[in-house]
Structure formats: structure tokens, C-alpha cells
Design an enzyme around this catalytic site. Structure first.
Site, PDB file in Angstrom:
ATOM      1  N   LYS A  95      -0.245  -9.953  -0.913  1.00  0.00           N
ATOM      2  CA  LYS A  95       0.101  -8.653  -0.346  1.00  0.00           C
ATOM      3  C   LYS A  95      -1.040  -7.707  -0.716  1.00  0.00           C
ATOM      4  O   LYS A  95      -1.231  -7.389  -1.887  1.00  0.00           O
ATOM      5  CB  LYS A  95       1.428  -8.129  -0.902  1.00  0.00           C
ATOM      6  CG  LYS A  95       1.789  -6.761  -0.337  1.00  0.00           C
ATOM      7  CD  LYS A  95       2.967  -6.118  -1.049  1.00  0.00           C
ATOM      8  CE  LYS A  95       3.143  -4.689  -0.546  1.00  0.00           C
ATOM      9  NZ  LYS A  95       4.177  -3.955  -1.304  1.00  0.00           N
ATOM     10  N   ALA A 183       7.943  -0.427   2.196  1.00  0.00           N
ATOM     11  CA  ALA A 183       7.956   0.804   1.393  1.00  0.00           C
ATOM     12  C   ALA A 183       8.761   1.934   2.017  1.00  0.00           C
ATOM     13  O   ALA A 183       8.869   2.057   3.236  1.00  0.00           O
ATOM     14  CB  ALA A 183       6.551   1.296   1.104  1.00  0.00           C
ATOM     15  N   GLY A 184       9.336   2.756   1.135  1.00  0.00           N
ATOM     16  CA  GLY A 184      10.025   3.977   1.539  1.00  0.00           C
ATOM     17  C   GLY A 184      11.511   3.844   1.771  1.00  0.00           C
ATOM     18  O   GLY A 184      12.187   4.832   2.035  1.00  0.00           O
ATOM     19  N   ASN A 205      11.514  -2.519  -3.017  1.00  0.00           N
ATOM     20  CA  ASN A 205      11.627  -2.749  -4.448  1.00  0.00           C
ATOM     21  C   ASN A 205      12.457  -1.660  -5.119  1.00  0.00           C
ATOM     22  O   ASN A 205      13.557  -1.885  -5.617  1.00  0.00           O
ATOM     23  CB  ASN A 205      10.241  -2.833  -5.074  1.00  0.00           C
ATOM     24  CG  ASN A 205      10.241  -3.163  -6.561  1.00  0.00           C
ATOM     25  OD1 ASN A 205       9.207  -3.413  -7.148  1.00  0.00           O
ATOM     26  ND2 ASN A 205      11.384  -3.203  -7.209  1.00  0.00           N
TER      27      ASN A 205
END
Length: 256
Positions: A95, A183-184, A205
Site C-alpha cells: 500500500k 481513509a476517512g 482503520n
């Protein structure tokens, strides 16, 4: 979902940072149904014993590891970290993160494309953390990426999809490319929205790790992603500006 020739039953990729304990991390991964977990080389290899404990945990879970270059701000730094990760984790998956802004953690798209090209030529299978810019997506595919991971919102912000219109355009442009919103995310409804747009998966995460109950939140995200995917496949009706009665008015009694 198929990425780099690997079939995955789960469309959720889960990060492994910031959990209250290894036991909670393990339970969250199990409840999420995730088959891929991301891990930072810097965090796990900092102490030999900690690294060994982590590997033991991952082995017991039977998941695939996706190392990341989190915290890298230059091409040289990201490439070196990826090469070390390949040696440590024994995988060509990476990643790729090349951060350009300290406050928003927005990717440096120029450095990202350059680093992705270097790594692809070196045999890596790159998962690039990128913006929702169509031009950048085209360049990443040109240099060898087979998967694109546009951000939903800044890392750890829990804002959900900050620009659904851009993500919808991104999906329309890259019809044949696996797309993962990265993300977010803050709520399962955010993940469901991404899946309803036709995205192939979601990587998150913080939304799970920092929840009051990470295990239940992991389960909730699993169901949210499954519901969003099912809704997309069901071909939902289009939005309308005006009401449309669900009960026919033909044949109804009325006064003259």
C-alpha cells in the site's frame, strides 16, 4: 473481489493500528470478516519482540498482509520502505503512501506516481493511496498500478465521503479497474454509501480501532459493506425532485 489475480470473499480491508490490545485486534479482524490487513513496517519492526508477537497473531488469523509506507513524505523514503517491507513480510503487495500535506495527510500525487512507477518496475503490486483526481488515476494505471484507492476523506477524520460526486465520476471513468475507497470512514453508513456507488471495497482503520467497542464496530462495518454492495447490485431507483405516489390514483373515488 479480485485484486492482482487474488480472489477475496470480503470487500473490507482492515488496518491494525491503535487497537486497545492485541486480543481486541484479533477479535475485530475475525468479526469484520476481512481477509486482508494493513500493517506499517515502521511500527511492527521497531522492536523485535513486538514484531514476533504481531506475526504470531497474523498467522493465527490466517489473513493476508498488505504492508504500507505510512509516514513517508518522499519518493526515496517510500521506495526504500516498500523494499524493506517486501523482505520482512514476504509479499510483493504494498500500500503506497507518499504524503504531501502534514495537516490533511493528502497524498503528494506527483511523488505517488513516480514512486508507483519505480515499484511496479521492481515487481511490486501497488495499492496506491491517492486523491479522487481523474488525471492522477490515469497516470497511476499507466505506470503499472492495477488497483486504485482514492480517499473518502482525510485519514482519521471520520467524515465519510467528502466528495461523493467526484467518487461517482471516478467510478464511471475507471469501469474495469478495482477501486477501493481508502481513509476517512467513520460509520458503517459511510462504507455502505461507497459500496452503493459501485466501489469494489473499503479500507479503514481508525473508525474501528478507536471506537468504544472495536469488535462490534468491525461487525457493523462488515454488514454495512455487504448491504451497500447488495443495494448496488439491486440497481436502485434514481433520485427525483418531485414526489411519486406509491399507490395508484387511477380508479380512486372523488367528488365532482
Amino acid at each position: 473481489m479480485k485484486v492482482y489475480g487474488i480472489d477475496l470473499a470480503s470487500r473490507l480491508l482492515l488496518g491494525t493500528a491503535q487497537y486497545p490490545s492485541p486480543a481486541i485486534l484479533a477479535d475485530a479482524v475475525r468479526e469484520s470478516g476481512a481477509e486482508v490487513v494493513t500493517v506499517s513496517l515502521r511500527r511492527e519492526s521497531g522492536r523485535e519482540r513486538a514484531g514476533q508477537d504481531f506475526w504470531r497473531l497474523i498467522s493465527e488469523l490466517g489473513v493476508r498482509v498488505l504492508p504500507n509506507t505510512a509516514g513517508c513524505h518522499t519518493v526515496k523514503e517510500a521506495v526504500a520502505t516498500a523494499q524493506m517491507a517486501r523482505e520482512v513480510f514476504g509479499t510483493s503487495w504494498i500500500k503506497l503512501e507518499v504524503i504531501g500535506d502534514h495537516e490533511t495527510l493528502q497524498p503528494d500525487v506527483f511523488g505517488l506516481v513516480e514512486a508507483a512507477g519505480v515499484l511496479a518496475r521492481d515487481g511490486f503490486e501497488v495499492f496506491p493511496y491517492t486523491t479522487d483526481d481523474l488525471g492522477v488515476g490515469e497516470r497511476l494505471l499507466e505506470v503499472g498500478c492495477k488497483v486504485l484507492m482514492p480517499w473518502g476523506a482525510p485519514i482519521g477524520s471520520a467524515r465519510g465521503l467528502a466528495n461523493p460526486y467526484a467518487l461517482r465520476s471516478y467510478r464511471a471513468r475507471f469501469k474495469d479497474t478495482p477501486l477501493i475507497v481508502d481513509a476517512g470512514m467513520g460509520l458503517p453508513s459511510h462504507a455502505a454509501q461507497a459500496m452503493e456507488l459501485g466501489y469494489d471495497g473499503v479500507l479503514l482503520n481508525t473508525a474501528v480501532a478507536k471506537a468504544g467497542d472495536p469488535v462490534n464496530m468491525a461487525r457493523a462495518f462488515r454488514h454495512g459493506i455487504e448491504a451497500g454492495r447488495a443495494a448496488f447490485l439491486a440497481d436502485p431507483m434514481e433520485q427525483r425532485d418531485m414526489a411519486s405516489p406509491s399507490t395508484p390514483v387511477f380508479g380512486m373515488a372523488f367528488r365532482t
